[in-house]
Design a protein around this motif. Structure first.
Motif, PDB file in Angstrom:
ATOM      1  N   ILE A 555      37.356  19.294  32.095  1.00 14.56           N
ATOM      2  CA  ILE A 555      36.655  20.544  32.377  1.00 14.56           C
ATOM      3  C   ILE A 555      37.482  21.660  31.745  1.00 14.56           C
ATOM      4  CG2 ILE A 555      35.763  19.609  34.539  1.00 14.56           C
ATOM      5  CD1 ILE A 555      37.682  21.647  35.968  1.00 14.56           C
ATOM      6  N   ARG A 556      37.107  22.905  32.013  1.00 17.90           N
ATOM      7  CA  ARG A 556      37.918  24.029  31.562  1.00 17.90           C
ATOM      8  C   ARG A 556      38.248  24.905  32.762  1.00 17.90           C
ATOM      9  NH1 ARG A 556      36.694  28.913  27.256  1.00 17.90           N
ATOM     10  NH2 ARG A 556      38.723  29.867  27.518  1.00 17.90           N
ATOM     11  N   TYR A 557      39.398  25.564  32.687  1.00 15.16           N
ATOM     12  CA  TYR A 557      39.785  26.507  33.733  1.00 15.16           C
ATOM     13  C   TYR A 557      40.317  27.762  33.062  1.00 15.16           C
ATOM     14  CZ  TYR A 557      44.644  25.452  32.642  1.00 15.16           C
ATOM     15  OH  TYR A 557      45.838  25.313  31.984  1.00 15.16           O
ATOM     16  N   GLY A 558      40.482  28.826  33.853  1.00  8.80           N
ATOM     17  CA  GLY A 558      41.066  30.051  33.320  1.00  8.80           C
ATOM     18  C   GLY A 558      40.068  31.182  33.267  1.00  8.80           C
ATOM     19  N   CYS A 559      40.224  32.029  32.258  1.00  6.30           N
ATOM     20  CA  CYS A 559      39.381  33.231  32.144  1.00  6.30           C
ATOM     21  C   CYS A 559      38.258  33.073  31.131  1.00  6.30           C
ATOM     22  CB  CYS A 559      40.242  34.439  31.781  1.00  6.30           C
ATOM     23  SG  CYS A 559      41.389  34.894  33.101  1.00  6.30           S
ATOM     24  N   HIS A 560      38.203  31.947  30.426  1.00 10.73           N
ATOM     25  CA  HIS A 560      37.062  31.576  29.589  1.00 10.73           C
ATOM     26  C   HIS A 560      36.716  32.632  28.531  1.00 10.73           C
ATOM     27  CE1 HIS A 560      36.598  28.458  32.605  1.00 10.73           C
ATOM     28  NE2 HIS A 560      36.579  29.402  33.523  1.00 10.73           N
ATOM     29  N   CYS A 561      37.727  33.360  28.056  1.00 15.66           N
ATOM     30  CA  CYS A 561      37.502  34.462  27.088  1.00 15.66           C
ATOM     31  C   CYS A 561      36.503  35.481  27.625  1.00 15.66           C
ATOM     32  CB  CYS A 561      37.038  33.923  25.738  1.00 15.66           C
ATOM     33  SG  CYS A 561      38.292  32.959  24.876  1.00 15.66           S
ATOM     34  N   SER A 562      36.415  35.585  28.950  1.00 11.77           N
ATOM     35  CA  SER A 562      35.542  36.565  29.611  1.00 11.77           C
ATOM     36  C   SER A 562      36.338  37.205  30.750  1.00 11.77           C
ATOM     37  CB  SER A 562      34.271  35.887  30.149  1.00 11.77           C
ATOM     38  OG  SER A 562      33.515  35.323  29.109  1.00 11.77           O
ATOM     39  N   HIS A 563      37.475  37.799  30.399  1.00 12.29           N
ATOM     40  CA  HIS A 563      38.437  38.276  31.395  1.00 12.29           C
ATOM     41  C   HIS A 563      37.829  39.304  32.352  1.00 12.29           C
ATOM     42  CE1 HIS A 563      42.186  37.081  28.846  1.00 12.29           C
ATOM     43  NE2 HIS A 563      41.153  36.316  28.557  1.00 12.29           N
ATOM     44  N   ILE A 564      37.033  40.225  31.809  1.00 11.92           N
ATOM     45  CA  ILE A 564      36.478  41.297  32.646  1.00 11.92           C
ATOM     46  C   ILE A 564      35.555  40.717  33.715  1.00 11.92           C
ATOM     47  CG2 ILE A 564      34.994  43.350  32.620  1.00 11.92           C
ATOM     48  CD1 ILE A 564      36.135  43.891  29.774  1.00 11.92           C
ATOM     49  N   LEU A 565      34.725  39.749  33.329  1.00 16.54           N
ATOM     50  CA  LEU A 565      33.813  39.112  34.278  1.00 16.54           C
ATOM     51  C   LEU A 565      34.583  38.310  35.328  1.00 16.54           C
ATOM     52  CD1 LEU A 565      31.063  38.251  35.324  1.00 16.54           C
ATOM     53  CD2 LEU A 565      30.995  36.485  33.536  1.00 16.54           C
ATOM     54  N   ILE A 566      35.569  37.548  34.897  1.00 13.91           N
ATOM     55  CA  ILE A 566      36.338  36.733  35.846  1.00 13.91           C
ATOM     56  C   ILE A 566      37.046  37.619  36.869  1.00 13.91           C
ATOM     57  CG2 ILE A 566      38.279  35.143  36.089  1.00 13.91           C
ATOM     58  CD1 ILE A 566      35.806  33.816  34.961  1.00 13.91           C
ATOM     59  N   LYS A 567      37.649  38.703  36.413  1.00 12.66           N
ATOM     60  CA  LYS A 567      38.307  39.623  37.352  1.00 12.66           C
ATOM     61  C   LYS A 567      37.308  40.181  38.360  1.00 12.66           C
ATOM     62  CE  LYS A 567      41.949  41.151  34.170  1.00 12.66           C
ATOM     63  NZ  LYS A 567      42.523  42.291  33.423  1.00 12.66           N
ATOM     64  N   HIS A 568      36.110  40.496  37.880  1.00  8.30           N
ATOM     65  CA  HIS A 568      35.061  40.997  38.779  1.00  8.30           C
ATOM     66  C   HIS A 568      34.689  39.943  39.821  1.00  8.30           C
ATOM     67  CE1 HIS A 568      31.261  42.785  40.089  1.00  8.30           C
ATOM     68  NE2 HIS A 568      30.676  41.638  39.804  1.00  8.30           N
ATOM     69  N   LEU A 569      34.532  38.704  39.386  1.00 14.49           N
ATOM     70  CA  LEU A 569      34.096  37.639  40.298  1.00 14.49           C
ATOM     71  C   LEU A 569      35.136  37.333  41.373  1.00 14.49           C
ATOM     72  CD1 LEU A 569      32.455  35.132  37.770  1.00 14.49           C
ATOM     73  CD2 LEU A 569      31.284  36.698  39.339  1.00 14.49           C
ATOM     74  N   VAL A 570      36.417  37.357  41.007  1.00 10.98           N
ATOM     75  CA  VAL A 570      37.457  36.993  41.977  1.00 10.98           C
ATOM     76  C   VAL A 570      38.033  38.212  42.689  1.00 10.98           C
ATOM     77  CG1 VAL A 570      38.030  34.907  40.695  1.00 10.98           C
ATOM     78  CG2 VAL A 570      39.327  36.997  40.258  1.00 10.98           C
ATOM     79  N   GLY A 571      37.508  39.402  42.389  1.00 11.65           N
ATOM     80  CA  GLY A 571      37.908  40.596  43.125  1.00 11.65           C
ATOM     81  C   GLY A 571      39.217  41.210  42.689  1.00 11.65           C
ATOM     82  N   VAL A 572      39.540  41.124  41.408  1.00 15.63           N
ATOM     83  CA  VAL A 572      40.742  41.777  40.895  1.00 15.63           C
ATOM     84  C   VAL A 572      40.392  43.230  40.571  1.00 15.63           C
ATOM     85  CG1 VAL A 572      42.448  41.835  39.029  1.00 15.63           C
ATOM     86  CG2 VAL A 572      41.716  39.639  39.985  1.00 15.63           C
ATOM     87  N   GLY A 573      40.889  44.159  41.381  1.00 19.17           N
ATOM     88  CA  GLY A 573      40.614  45.577  41.175  1.00 19.17           C
ATOM     89  C   GLY A 573      41.535  46.184  40.131  1.00 19.17           C
ATOM     90  N   SER A 574      41.427  47.489  39.949  1.00 18.49           N
ATOM     91  CA  SER A 574      42.181  48.175  38.897  1.00 18.49           C
ATOM     92  C   SER A 574      43.690  48.104  39.149  1.00 18.49           C
ATOM     93  CB  SER A 574      41.733  49.634  38.788  1.00 18.49           C
ATOM     94  OG  SER A 574      41.894  50.304  40.032  1.00 18.49           O
TER      95      SER A 574
END
Length: 650
Positions: A555-574
């Motif tokens: 499988i794949r793990y990590g930010c999938h070259c979509s860092h902004i979306l991943i941060k949004h999904l897991v709740g990483v704020g500014s």
């Protein structure tokens, strides 16, 4: 002939494979084909996956750099190899000091791979943002800043032509053994473009029967890999990163490699016709430009837009939080362009009313000074949430206010029907390696009046992409096969598999699924075979590692070259994002765990899903430290054995 039903021990070399007749094939060419076939048996995307295939492909790809340096007799501590297209090689060379680099070309060795390998002095590589931006060129991305990757990744935008690079490296080895003319003496087969593209051993089949027969020809089918529980057949659930290929596609590549330059031009022209028909893009209206990958195609589109001069207005681009880095960074890099990034709802969709409102404010009411929305750049399907955007409705809104539409169709073309002219799409980019033809070709389809390059520049752009005749032929063949199966049938099969997976995953205690979770949702019809998730108290990299080591699942793990979306999904704020920036700046080797992702291809079945669920249950129920195992050593042995099959000494 390769026997697809045979279960193969990965540690044993294989000799059964499609090859031209011996009396028509030189020994170097036959050896090259054997090496490439071995690489295809364990093919996956590089640097980004967790399974055995990704580890092997990464090892082979990085070995290719060493082989180039050996061929050029350069110091490995002083020089670094960057693989790129002919055009991007020219752009990079212009930034290097004369005498600080050497270059070797696939064109010079007589195999149409479209590869340039630049061996550059590490000290003279340009700093800052690279000329081409996109997936792989960054370490961390946020809406307002970027931390660029180290060389060579910073200069290899998008998915590299992995198989072509491996073929190139193997060819260099064979040249050192057989001499400089090893491949130039290969007599061309005299086949027509139609012979190569339209005829194969499965041509009598179509629909469901073709799909069943095609699965038997999957290259690498049944490969055994080492796990903590003994050898098991490898299960690929990482098709969103890259897809494997099938014997008819590989045969097309072999035959194309053996053709003359004139025959290559005929094949390329016919593949243009195939793309035009498959995607509903008449060539009287659209240019079909072959590129190194989809990332290079989007960079070309961004360059086109940047060349349009309008002193009366300031250009604004709309994209969304869903976007892959390759459909985000190219728009940020050009001076004078503003970027608006639209939010998404919990299932991953943008609000079309908000889109209409934005365009109304900027382009009709002129409430933002000179700023005008010139383009919406949107993914056809998300590589993280698997949702398909309503392109027809988006296009209607965008064109209503005089703007244009670009579609990143990398995750779309092999999964859903698309009609470019009907939807009034102005630019569309996709890549062959996500459509069962992993031989290094991307495509930009652009309305003729929007391709803003001079005739000389256009000629160079076309020549750069068309040098990879084998990759173009492979893509054409793969699209024809998908058409004969039927995109609607593929959609139905994919949805059934995704429905089954979501229902089974939802039964696990301790799993969080992101995006559309319920197959009974009214939006499920717009969901593809991509699912991201996390297990409670287990980082996604640990989940991926355990699936590989205990189950033989990739499988794949990590930010999938979509860092902004991943941060949004897991709740990483500014605030936390800023903290990540500090950490990434000072600790170059650190990786952020992100999310685990499974993604289906046409070779997958419900048995694969059931097996995944079984292995995830084991991970969730593991309450004690597992017994020591030699799995790491056995996986390293597996990787090295695979490497020896590809790069074996004569």
């Amino acid at each position: 002939m390769h026997k697809p039903n045979k279960t193969v021990n990965a540690s044993a070399p294989k000799t059964e494979m499609p090859l031209p007749e011996k009396n028509q094939t030189s020994e170097p060419f036959a050896e090259l084909c054997r090496g490439v076939y071995a690489a295809l048996e364990t093919y996956s995307n590089v640097h980004r996956g967790s399974g055995h295939n990704s580890m092997v492909s990464t090892f082979l790809f990085e070995q290719a750099r060493e082989i180039v340096l050996d061929y050029l007799e350069l110091d490995k501590d002083k020089f670094i190899v960057i693989f790129c297209s002919p055009r991007s090689a020219g752009i990079l060379k212009a930034k290097l000091k004369p005498g600080s680099y050497s270059i070797v070309s696939s064109q010079d060795i007589g195999i149409p791979l479209g590869i340039r390998a630049i061996a550059a002095d590490k000290k003279v590589l340009p700093r800052g943002a690279p000329s081409l931006t996109g997936g792989g060129t960054t370490r961390l991305v946020s809406p307002g800043w970027v931390i660029w990757a180290d060389a060579p990744d910073r200069f290899e935008a998008g998915t590299p032509a992995i198989i072509n690079v491996i073929a190139f490296a193997r060819a260099l080895q064979l040249i050192r053994h057989f001499g400089n003319d090893a491949f130039k003496d290969t007599l061309p087969d005299k086949l027509t473009a139609r012979d190569i593209l339209y005829h194969d051993e499965l041509e009598k089949f179509s629909g469901q029967k073709l799909l069943e027969e095609l699965r038997k020809t999957l290259i690498g089918r049944g490969m055994l890999v080492p796990t903590t529980e003994g050898e098991k057949p490898f299960i690929n659930l990482d098709n969103g990163a890259s897809t494997p290929t099938f014997t008819p596609v590989w045969n097309t590549v072999i035959r194309t490699w053996k053709q003359s330059g004139e025959a290559h031009r005929e094949i390329i022209a016919e593949v243009r016709n195939i793309c035009s028909e498959f995607l509903g893009a008449p060539q009287s209206v659209y240019d079909i430009i072959f590129t190194y990958n989809a990332t290079e195609a989007i960079n070309l589109a961004a360059e086109c837009l940047n060349r349009e001069s309008d002193k009366e207005t300031e250009p604004v681009i709309i994209n969304t939080m869903l976007e892959h880095t390759s459909n985000d960074l190219p728009w940020r890099m050009f001076p004078g362009i503003s970027l608006i990034r639209m939010n998404i709802d919990d299932e991953g969709f943008i609000d079309l009313n908000d889109l209409d409102k934005l365009l109304y404010e900027y382009n009709e009411k002129n409430w933002h000074g000179k700023k005008r929305i010139r383009l919406m750049a949107v993914s056809g399907a998300s590589n993280v949430l698997g949702v398909f955007n309503n392109l027809e409705e988006i296009s209607r809104i965008v064109h209503k206010y005089g703007a244009r539409l670009l579609v990143d169709a990398a995750q779309l073309v092999a999964h859903r029907k698309i009609e470019i002219e009907k939807y009034r799409i102005d630019y569309l980019a996709f890549s062959a390696h996500k459509s069962y033809a992993p031989f290094g070709t991307g495509v930009l389809i652009v309305r003729k009046d929007l391709f803003k390059f001079s005739p000389d520049e256009k000629e160079l752009i076309l020549a750069s992409g068309e040098e990879n005749a084998g990759g173009i032929a492979a893509m054409g063949k793969a699209l024809l096969i998908l058409k004969r199966i039927g995109i609607e049938l593929i959609r139905e099969e994919e949805q059934e598999l995704t429905r089954h997976a979501l229902r089974e995953l939802s039964q696990l205690d301790g799993i969080t699924i992101y995006g559309i979770k319920n197959p009974d949702s009214q939006n499920f019809a717009h969901k593809g075979g991509v699912i991201v998730f996390n297990l409670k108290n287990i980082f996604s990299n640990v989940t991926a590692k355990k699936l590989a080591e205990t189950g033989g699942i990739g499988i794949r793990y990590g930010c999938h070259c979509s860092h902004i979306l991943i941060k949004h999904l897991v709740g990483v704020g500014s605030f936390l994002s800023g903290f990540q920036r500090v950490i990434a700046t000072f600790f170059h080797k650190i990786n952020f765990p992100g999310l685990a992702r499974i993604s289906f291809g046409i070779e997958n079945s419900e048995k694969d899903v059931d097996y995944l669920i079984q292995e995830l249950k084991k991970i969730l129920l593991e309450t004690r430290k597992p017994a020591k195992s030699d799995i790491k050593q056995r996986m390293n042995d597996y990787i090295r054995a695979a490497s020896k099959r590809v790069y074996k000494q004569l």
